[in-house]
Scaffold this motif. Structure first.
Motif, PDB file in Angstrom:
ATOM      1  N   UNK A   1       9.703  -4.024   4.807  1.00  0.00           N
ATOM      2  CA  UNK A   1      10.829  -3.992   5.758  1.00  0.00           C
ATOM      3  C   UNK A   1      10.582  -4.855   6.990  1.00  0.00           C
ATOM      4  N   UNK A   2       9.340  -5.314   7.158  1.00  0.00           N
ATOM      5  CA  UNK A   2       8.968  -5.954   8.413  1.00  0.00           C
ATOM      6  C   UNK A   2       8.051  -7.147   8.173  1.00  0.00           C
ATOM      7  N   UNK A   3       8.470  -8.021   7.244  1.00  0.00           N
ATOM      8  CA  UNK A   3       7.692  -9.214   6.921  1.00  0.00           C
ATOM      9  C   UNK A   3       8.225 -10.406   7.715  1.00  0.00           C
ATOM     10  N   UNK A   4       7.354 -11.016   8.481  1.00  0.00           N
ATOM     11  CA  UNK A   4       7.722 -12.168   9.313  1.00  0.00           C
ATOM     12  C   UNK A   4       6.970 -13.397   8.835  1.00  0.00           C
ATOM     13  N   UNK A   5       7.682 -14.470   8.664  1.00  0.00           N
ATOM     14  CA  UNK A   5       7.080 -15.721   8.193  1.00  0.00           C
ATOM     15  C   UNK A   5       7.015 -16.703   9.353  1.00  0.00           C
TER      16      UNK A   5
ATOM     17  N   UNK B   1       1.723  -8.139  15.437  1.00  0.00           N
ATOM     18  CA  UNK B   1       1.801  -7.602  14.073  1.00  0.00           C
ATOM     19  C   UNK B   1       0.598  -6.719  13.715  1.00  0.00           C
ATOM     20  N   UNK B   2       0.743  -5.981  12.616  1.00  0.00           N
ATOM     21  CA  UNK B   2      -0.364  -5.168  12.100  1.00  0.00           C
ATOM     22  C   UNK B   2      -1.302  -6.010  11.235  1.00  0.00           C
ATOM     23  N   UNK B   3      -0.727  -6.944  10.482  1.00  0.00           N
ATOM     24  CA  UNK B   3      -1.501  -7.779   9.555  1.00  0.00           C
ATOM     25  C   UNK B   3      -1.204  -9.256   9.788  1.00  0.00           C
ATOM     26  N   UNK B   4      -2.233 -10.083   9.576  1.00  0.00           N
ATOM     27  CA  UNK B   4      -2.109 -11.541   9.674  1.00  0.00           C
ATOM     28  C   UNK B   4      -2.699 -12.146   8.408  1.00  0.00           C
ATOM     29  N   UNK B   5      -1.895 -12.921   7.683  1.00  0.00           N
ATOM     30  CA  UNK B   5      -2.349 -13.549   6.430  1.00  0.00           C
ATOM     31  C   UNK B   5      -2.411 -15.060   6.586  1.00  0.00           C
ATOM     32  N   UNK B   6      -3.554 -15.640   6.179  1.00  0.00           N
ATOM     33  CA  UNK B   6      -3.706 -17.097   6.188  1.00  0.00           C
ATOM     34  C   UNK B   6      -4.799 -17.505   5.211  1.00  0.00           C
ATOM     35  N   UNK B   7      -4.637 -18.647   4.569  1.00  0.00           N
ATOM     36  CA  UNK B   7      -5.715 -19.227   3.771  1.00  0.00           C
ATOM     37  C   UNK B   7      -6.633 -19.993   4.710  1.00  0.00           C
TER      38      UNK B   7
ATOM     39  N   UNK C   1       0.642  -4.678  -3.856  1.00  0.00           N
ATOM     40  CA  UNK C   1       0.507  -4.014  -5.163  1.00  0.00           C
ATOM     41  C   UNK C   1      -0.537  -2.906  -5.128  1.00  0.00           C
ATOM     42  N   UNK C   2      -1.596  -3.122  -4.337  1.00  0.00           N
ATOM     43  CA  UNK C   2      -2.688  -2.138  -4.255  1.00  0.00           C
ATOM     44  C   UNK C   2      -2.369  -0.985  -3.307  1.00  0.00           C
ATOM     45  N   UNK C   3      -1.202  -1.066  -2.657  1.00  0.00           N
ATOM     46  CA  UNK C   3      -0.809  -0.004  -1.733  1.00  0.00           C
ATOM     47  C   UNK C   3      -1.529  -0.046  -0.396  1.00  0.00           C
ATOM     48  N   UNK C   4      -2.136  -1.189  -0.092  1.00  0.00           N
ATOM     49  CA  UNK C   4      -2.885  -1.317   1.168  1.00  0.00           C
ATOM     50  C   UNK C   4      -1.980  -1.671   2.356  1.00  0.00           C
ATOM     51  N   UNK C   5      -0.738  -2.025   2.043  1.00  0.00           N
ATOM     52  CA  UNK C   5       0.233  -2.313   3.104  1.00  0.00           C
ATOM     53  C   UNK C   5       1.440  -1.403   2.914  1.00  0.00           C
ATOM     54  N   UNK C   6       1.790  -0.674   3.970  1.00  0.00           N
ATOM     55  CA  UNK C   6       2.943   0.223   3.898  1.00  0.00           C
ATOM     56  C   UNK C   6       4.224  -0.572   4.126  1.00  0.00           C
ATOM     57  N   UNK C   7       5.335  -0.054   3.608  1.00  0.00           N
ATOM     58  CA  UNK C   7       6.583  -0.834   3.634  1.00  0.00           C
ATOM     59  C   UNK C   7       7.066  -1.133   5.052  1.00  0.00           C
TER      60      UNK C   7
END
Length: 429
Positions: free
Chosen positions: A90-94, A234-240, A375-381
Motif C-alpha cells: 500500500x505504500x511503495x514509493x519509487x 521510509x521503513x525500507x530502502x532497496x538498491x543494488x 514473498x517471504x512475508x518480511x515486508x508488511x503491506x
C-alpha cells in the motif's frame, strides 16, 4: 541562479569524530590513523528544497558545492500503483533516476550517476588547472563525461575495454574529455589500477570515489527526494550495489533527516543486492566479516564478465572502513541479497509491463530482492518502502537518435608500465 549561495559546512572524521575545515579537495582526515570516511556537517540543519528550476541543485542546502552547473535534473519520487498492487503493498514509493520526461526526470545519461557528477564537478574550484581522473565500469564515466563536456571541465576517464559500449552519447563530446582503457578481459578493478598510474603525474588529481563527500552527498539526493515527497523517512530502502556508496549515502542522508526533525526518527532498513555470481560483499556479510574475503583475480574477472549488471562489479568497495557499508548495514539492521541474471531479467520485464519504464539491470536486481522479501512475508503491506531505481529510460532517451561513442585514445595491457602510462596521458591535455 543569481541568488545561489554555497552552503556552509565542516568535515567530520567518522572514526575519530574530529571536526575540521574543508581546505580544498580533502578526501580523508590526515590525522586519522585508521581507514575512515569523512562526512560533511552542514550548518543548515533543516533542508529547504529549492524550486525545480534549480534542477539537481534544488537540494543544494546539503551539497558541498561552490556553484551550479548547467543541464542537471533531480531524482523524482512517485507513489507506485501497478507494481504496488501486484506486490500487495500500500505504500511503495519509487525514486526514479533516468530519462522519463512525463515523470519530470530528465537525466539524459539515464543513470543516477549524474547525481554524483553534478555534485563532484560543482565542488571543483573554477581555477583548478589539473585534470580530474575518474575510473568507472560504465555509467559513472558516461555521467562525468557529459557533465564535464557540457561545463568545460578537464577529465580523464579509465574504463575496461569490455564496457566501452556504455559510453554512448546523443552528440559528440567536448575535447576536454579523454578516455583510456584497460585491455579486454579486464574489469573495474583493472580500470582503477590504470587510473592510479595516471595519477602518478602531478598534472592529474583523483576524483576520490566513495571518499569524496560530494559524490556521496550527490547520491543522497535520491533519499532527499523520497523523504520530502513522502513526508516521512521510509521503513525500507532497496538498491543494488557495486561499491555500496549509494547505500552509505542513503544512511548518511537518513541521519541528517532525523536531525532535521520533521520526518521521523527511524533508520531505514537498508536492503542492498548484488548480481550473482559477482557477490564479494554478500560473501563477507554472510560470514559476518568486516573485512572482505579473498577473491581470486581470475575468478573475479570471469564473474564480472558473466553478470548483466556490469556496474555492480567492484572488487575493492568501501565496505570495511569506518562509516563504510558494513557499518551502514549494522546500524540499520540491513542485509545483502543476491539475484541471478535470469531473476533480474524477470524483474526488469515486470517493471516495464507495470510501470511503463525500461530500467537497467542493476535496479532490476534491487527489484528482485523486494519481490523475494514480500514473498517471504518480511515486508508488511502497509510498510513504507523506497525502491531506488538507479537507471532507466534509455529506450526513450536514444529513440530516433544517432548515437556517438567515446573511443579510447589508447588501450593499455592489464599489467601496464607506469612510465608508459604517465608519459602518454600527459600528452592528452
Amino acid at each position: 541562479m543569481e541568488n545561489f549561495k554555497p552552503t556552509k559546512y565542516t568535515l567530520k572524521c567518522v572514526a575519530t569524530s574530529r571536526e575540521f575545515e574543508d581546505s580544498g579537495w580533502i578526501l580523508d582526515d590526515a590525522e586519522c590513523k585508521t581507514p575512515s570516511l569523512v562526512r560533511a556537517q552542514y550548518e543548515k540543519k533543516q533542508l529547504e528544497v529549492k524550486p525545480d528550476s534549480y534542477g539537481f541543485y534544488k537540494f543544494c542546502d546539503w551539497l558541498p558545492v561552490k556553484r551550479m552547473l548547467k543541464g542537471s535534473s533531480a531524482p523524482v519520487t512517485y507513489k507506485s500503483e501497478a507494481l504496488a498492487k501486484h506486490l500487495g503493498l500500500e505504500n511503495l514509493w519509487i525514486t526514479l533516476n533516468g530519462y522519463c520526461p512525463e515523470k519530470g526526470v530528465k537525466m539524459t545519461t539515464c543513470s543516477f550517476k549524474e547525481t554524483e557528477a553534478y555534485s563532484v564537478c560543482a565542488r571543483i574550484d573554477e581555477k583548478e588547472e589539473r585534470v580530474m581522473v575518474v575510473a568507472s565500469a560504465g555509467n559513472t564515466a558516461r555521467a562525468f563525461a557529459k557533465v564535464c563536456s557540457d561545463n568545460n571541465i578537464k577529465l580523464l576517464l579509465s574504463v575496461p575495454a569490455d564496457n566501452l559500449n556504455a559510453l554512448w552519447f546523443t552528440e559528440p563530446l567536448n575535447d576536454c574529455v579523454k578516455l583510456i582503457a584497460c585491455d579486454k578481459g579486464g574489469d573495474y578493478f583493472d580500470a582503477i589500477n590504470l587510473s592510479n598510474l595516471a595519477l602518478k603525474s602531478s598534472k592529474f588529481y583523483a576524483e576520490g570515489g566513495a571518499k569524496n563527500i560530494a559524490r556521496r552527498d550527490g547520491m543522497s539526493t535520491t533519499v532527499l527526494s523520497a523523504v520530502t515527497t513522502i513526508g516521512r523517512i521510509p521503513d525500507f530502502y532497496f538498491q543494488a550495489v557495486g561499491s555500496g556508496t549509494g547505500a552509505i549515502a542513503a544512511w548518511e542522508a537518513n541521519q541528517r533527516l532525523i536531525e532535521d526533525g520533521r520526518y521521523g526518527t527511524n533508520l531505514m532498513r537498508l536492503i542492498v543486492s548484488q548480481n550473482a555470481p559477482f557477490v564479494p560483499m554478500y560473501d563477507a556479510w554472510m560470514a559476518d566479516s568486516r573485512e572482505m574475503l579473498p577473491y581470486d583475480t581470475k575468478k573475479a574477472r570471469r564473474d564480472a564478465e558473466i553478470i548483466d549488471a556490469k556496474v555492480l562489479s567492484n572488487r575493492k568497495p568501501p565496505y570495511s572502513l569506518a562509516g563504510g557499508l558494513y557499518d551502514a548495514l549494522k546500524a540499520t539492521n540491513g542485509k545483502i541479497m543476491v539475484a541471478t541474471n535470469a531473476q533480474a531479467r524477470r524483474a526488469r520485464k515486470l517493471f516495464k509491463e507495470l510501470e511503463g519504464i525500461d530500467i537497467y539491470s542493476a535496479p532490476s536486481v534491487a527489484l528482485w530482492s523486494l519481490i523475494k522479501m514480500v514473498e517471504a512475508g518480511e515486508i508488511k503491506k502497509d510498510d513504507c518502502v523506497m525502491l531506488n531505481i538507479t537507471g532507466g529510460g534509455e529506450e526513450r532517451a536514444t529513440q530516433n537518435k544517432d548515437l556517438w561513442y567515446l573511443k579510447p585514445s589508447k588501450v593499455f595491457s592489464l599489467t601496464p608500465d607506469v612510465d608508459e602510462v604517465v608519459s602518454y596521458v600527459e600528452t592528452l591535455f
